[in-house]
Design a protein around this motif. Structure first.
Motif, PDB file in Angstrom:
ATOM      1  N   LEU A  36       0.831  -1.204   0.000  1.00 59.83           N
ATOM      2  CA  LEU A  36       0.000   0.000   0.000  1.00 59.83           C
ATOM      3  C   LEU A  36       0.863   1.251   0.000  1.00 59.83           C
ATOM      4  CD1 LEU A  36      -2.648   1.519   0.159  1.00 59.83           C
ATOM      5  CD2 LEU A  36      -2.647   1.162   2.637  1.00 59.83           C
ATOM      6  N   LEU A  37       1.901   1.290   0.827  1.00 63.28           N
ATOM      7  CA  LEU A  37       2.769   2.468   0.847  1.00 63.28           C
ATOM      8  C   LEU A  37       3.446   2.674  -0.499  1.00 63.28           C
ATOM      9  CD1 LEU A  37       2.305   2.773   3.908  1.00 63.28           C
ATOM     10  CD2 LEU A  37       4.758   3.196   4.140  1.00 63.28           C
ATOM     11  N   ASN A  38       3.906   1.590  -1.116  1.00 63.79           N
ATOM     12  CA  ASN A  38       4.545   1.711  -2.427  1.00 63.79           C
ATOM     13  C   ASN A  38       3.558   2.207  -3.475  1.00 63.79           C
ATOM     14  OD1 ASN A  38       7.321   0.964  -2.125  1.00 63.79           O
ATOM     15  ND2 ASN A  38       6.663  -1.122  -1.735  1.00 63.79           N
ATOM     16  N   THR A  39       2.299   1.819  -3.346  1.00 64.90           N
ATOM     17  CA  THR A  39       1.269   2.294  -4.279  1.00 64.90           C
ATOM     18  C   THR A  39       0.977   3.770  -4.045  1.00 64.90           C
ATOM     19  OG1 THR A  39       0.287   0.077  -4.304  1.00 64.90           O
ATOM     20  CG2 THR A  39      -1.047   1.879  -5.171  1.00 64.90           C
ATOM     21  N   LEU A  40       0.822   4.160  -2.788  1.00 68.17           N
ATOM     22  CA  LEU A  40       0.562   5.568  -2.474  1.00 68.17           C
ATOM     23  C   LEU A  40       1.717   6.465  -2.912  1.00 68.17           C
ATOM     24  CD1 LEU A  40      -0.988   5.228   1.111  1.00 68.17           C
ATOM     25  CD2 LEU A  40      -2.198   5.681  -1.030  1.00 68.17           C
ATOM     26  N   SER A  41       2.930   5.934  -2.893  1.00 69.05           N
ATOM     27  CA  SER A  41       4.102   6.726  -3.275  1.00 69.05           C
ATOM     28  C   SER A  41       4.234   6.887  -4.779  1.00 69.05           C
ATOM     29  CB  SER A  41       5.377   6.074  -2.726  1.00 69.05           C
ATOM     30  OG  SER A  41       5.698   4.897  -3.456  1.00 69.05           O
ATOM     31  N   GLY A  42       3.452   6.109  -5.534  1.00 71.68           N
ATOM     32  CA  GLY A  42       3.556   6.165  -6.981  1.00 71.68           C
ATOM     33  C   GLY A  42       4.605   5.248  -7.556  1.00 71.68           C
ATOM     34  N   GLN A  43       5.281   4.459  -6.709  1.00 71.39           N
ATOM     35  CA  GLN A  43       6.327   3.560  -7.199  1.00 71.39           C
ATOM     36  C   GLN A  43       5.755   2.372  -7.955  1.00 71.39           C
ATOM     37  OE1 GLN A  43       9.832   2.924  -4.523  1.00 71.39           O
ATOM     38  NE2 GLN A  43       8.581   3.979  -3.014  1.00 71.39           N
ATOM     39  N   ILE A  44       4.557   1.917  -7.556  1.00 71.10           N
ATOM     40  CA  ILE A  44       3.870   0.880  -8.314  1.00 71.10           C
ATOM     41  C   ILE A  44       2.459   1.362  -8.614  1.00 71.10           C
ATOM     42  CG2 ILE A  44       5.241  -1.023  -7.396  1.00 71.10           C
ATOM     43  CD1 ILE A  44       3.013  -1.664  -5.478  1.00 71.10           C
ATOM     44  N   LEU A  45       1.937   0.952  -9.747  1.00 67.10           N
ATOM     45  CA  LEU A  45       0.621   1.408 -10.175  1.00 67.10           C
ATOM     46  C   LEU A  45      -0.467   0.521  -9.587  1.00 67.10           C
ATOM     47  CD1 LEU A  45       1.320   2.130 -13.946  1.00 67.10           C
ATOM     48  CD2 LEU A  45       1.159   3.785 -12.077  1.00 67.10           C
ATOM     49  N   LEU A  77       5.797  12.297   3.857  1.00 68.56           N
ATOM     50  CA  LEU A  77       6.743  11.428   4.558  1.00 68.56           C
ATOM     51  C   LEU A  77       6.115  10.060   4.748  1.00 68.56           C
ATOM     52  CD1 LEU A  77       9.359  10.952   6.229  1.00 68.56           C
ATOM     53  CD2 LEU A  77       8.121  11.865   8.215  1.00 68.56           C
ATOM     54  N   LEU A  78       6.750   9.024   4.193  1.00 69.85           N
ATOM     55  CA  LEU A  78       6.289   7.653   4.337  1.00 69.85           C
ATOM     56  C   LEU A  78       7.320   6.856   5.129  1.00 69.85           C
ATOM     57  CD1 LEU A  78       4.946   6.882   0.730  1.00 69.85           C
ATOM     58  CD2 LEU A  78       3.738   7.885   2.677  1.00 69.85           C
ATOM     59  N   LEU A  79       6.871   6.202   6.183  1.00 69.33           N
ATOM     60  CA  LEU A  79       7.752   5.422   7.053  1.00 69.33           C
ATOM     61  C   LEU A  79       7.224   4.000   7.131  1.00 69.33           C
ATOM     62  CD1 LEU A  79       8.108   8.011   9.975  1.00 69.33           C
ATOM     63  CD2 LEU A  79       9.724   7.625   8.095  1.00 69.33           C
ATOM     64  N   ASP A  80       8.030   3.047   6.688  1.00 66.11           N
ATOM     65  CA  ASP A  80       7.639   1.641   6.703  1.00 66.11           C
ATOM     66  C   ASP A  80       8.452   0.930   7.783  1.00 66.11           C
ATOM     67  OD1 ASP A  80       6.683  -0.860   6.153  1.00 66.11           O
ATOM     68  OD2 ASP A  80       7.276  -0.893   4.051  1.00 66.11           O
ATOM     69  N   GLU A  81       7.775   0.495   8.844  1.00 70.97           N
ATOM     70  CA  GLU A  81       8.426  -0.189   9.973  1.00 70.97           C
ATOM     71  C   GLU A  81       9.694   0.560  10.399  1.00 70.97           C
ATOM     72  OE1 GLU A  81       8.936  -4.270   8.793  1.00 70.97           O
ATOM     73  OE2 GLU A  81       6.792  -4.656   8.832  1.00 70.97           O
ATOM     74  N   PRO A  82       9.538   1.793  10.848  1.00 73.05           N
ATOM     75  CA  PRO A  82      10.690   2.691  11.037  1.00 73.05           C
ATOM     76  C   PRO A  82      11.696   2.282  12.108  1.00 73.05           C
ATOM     77  CG  PRO A  82       8.671   3.684  11.877  1.00 73.05           C
ATOM     78  CD  PRO A  82       8.258   2.473  11.096  1.00 73.05           C
ATOM     79  N   THR A  83      11.320   1.476  13.091  1.00 74.01           N
ATOM     80  CA  THR A  83      12.289   1.142  14.150  1.00 74.01           C
ATOM     81  C   THR A  83      12.963  -0.212  13.923  1.00 74.01           C
ATOM     82  OG1 THR A  83      10.624   0.137  15.615  1.00 74.01           O
ATOM     83  CG2 THR A  83      11.016   2.513  15.836  1.00 74.01           C
TER      84      THR A  83
END
Length: 210
Positions: A44-53, A152-158
């Motif tokens: 979902l994050l990759n889709t929202l970022s525009g990296q995947i359609l 700002l997108l953070l995927d499992e940041p810690t």
């Protein structure tokens, strides 16, 4: 930055990862995307970022009321994820100077200041490949948190951070999220404790897509 998702869905082969997402991510807010491992949070994050359609549905981006084309989203985006790679053949100082040519830092922040904020002064001339996993994650976080970007997108940041590193993350995310659209993918409550909104992938994910 504002992101509007309408009927958003992503499928790989015959398997729907998520489907039917209708949501508006508004500027100046922080949203936690929740769900167990493998539920589709990173997709979902990759889709929202525009990296995947997306496979179906639409995404609309706007900044200060003006539409932003999907190909221009990377200019407005800072992204941190454990699977993103660093240029390990450079020293810390070299990497920061190279990176900030393409992704400027927030006003008043310089590469030298960023090294201080990361507490990595003794490693400024050390090759990134020789950093520990925790040091690399702190570097990825710093590049995202202190980028001059409204999204700002953070995927499992810690991931890979020890207790001191988690405390560092919480301190610096609190200092840098104001005025930005922030989306955090996580299943660790401490990582998204600052978020005002929560969105569960299981509500529109693989189970909902069947």
């Amino acid at each position: 930055m504002q992101i509007e998702a309408h009927g958003l869905g992503k499928r790989f082969a015959r398997d729907w990862i998520f489907r039917g997402l209708n949501h508006v991510f508004r500027p100046g807010t922080a949203t936690a995307v929740l769900g167990p491992n493998g539920s589709g949070k990173s997709t979902l994050l990759n889709t929202l970022s525009g990296q995947i359609l997306p496979t179906e549905g639409t995404l609309a981006y706007s900044l200060r009321g003006q539409p932003v084309a999907v190909e221009d989203v990377p200019r407005q985006l800072a992204y941190c994820a454990p699977y993103l790679e660093l240029i390990e053949e450079l020293t810390l100082t070299e990497l920061l100077h190279f990176h900030t040519r393409f992704k400027p830092l927030r006003p008043g922040t310089t590469p030298a200041r960023l090294i201080e904020l990361m507490y990595l002064e003794k490693s400024r001339h050390k090759m990134v490949r020789d950093f520990s996993s925790g040091m690399k994650q702190r570097l990825k976080l710093a590049l995202a948190l202190y980028a001059d970007s409204p999204l700002l997108l953070l995927d499992e940041p810690t991931t890979n951070l020890d207790r001191t590193g988690v405390t560092w993350y919480l301190e610096h995310v609190a200092a840098t999220v104001a005025g930005r659209l922030v989306i955090v993918s996580s299943n660790v409550p401490e990582e998204y404790s600052f978020c005002q909104h929560q969105l569960s992938v299981t509500d529109f994910g693989a189970q909902a897509a069947r």
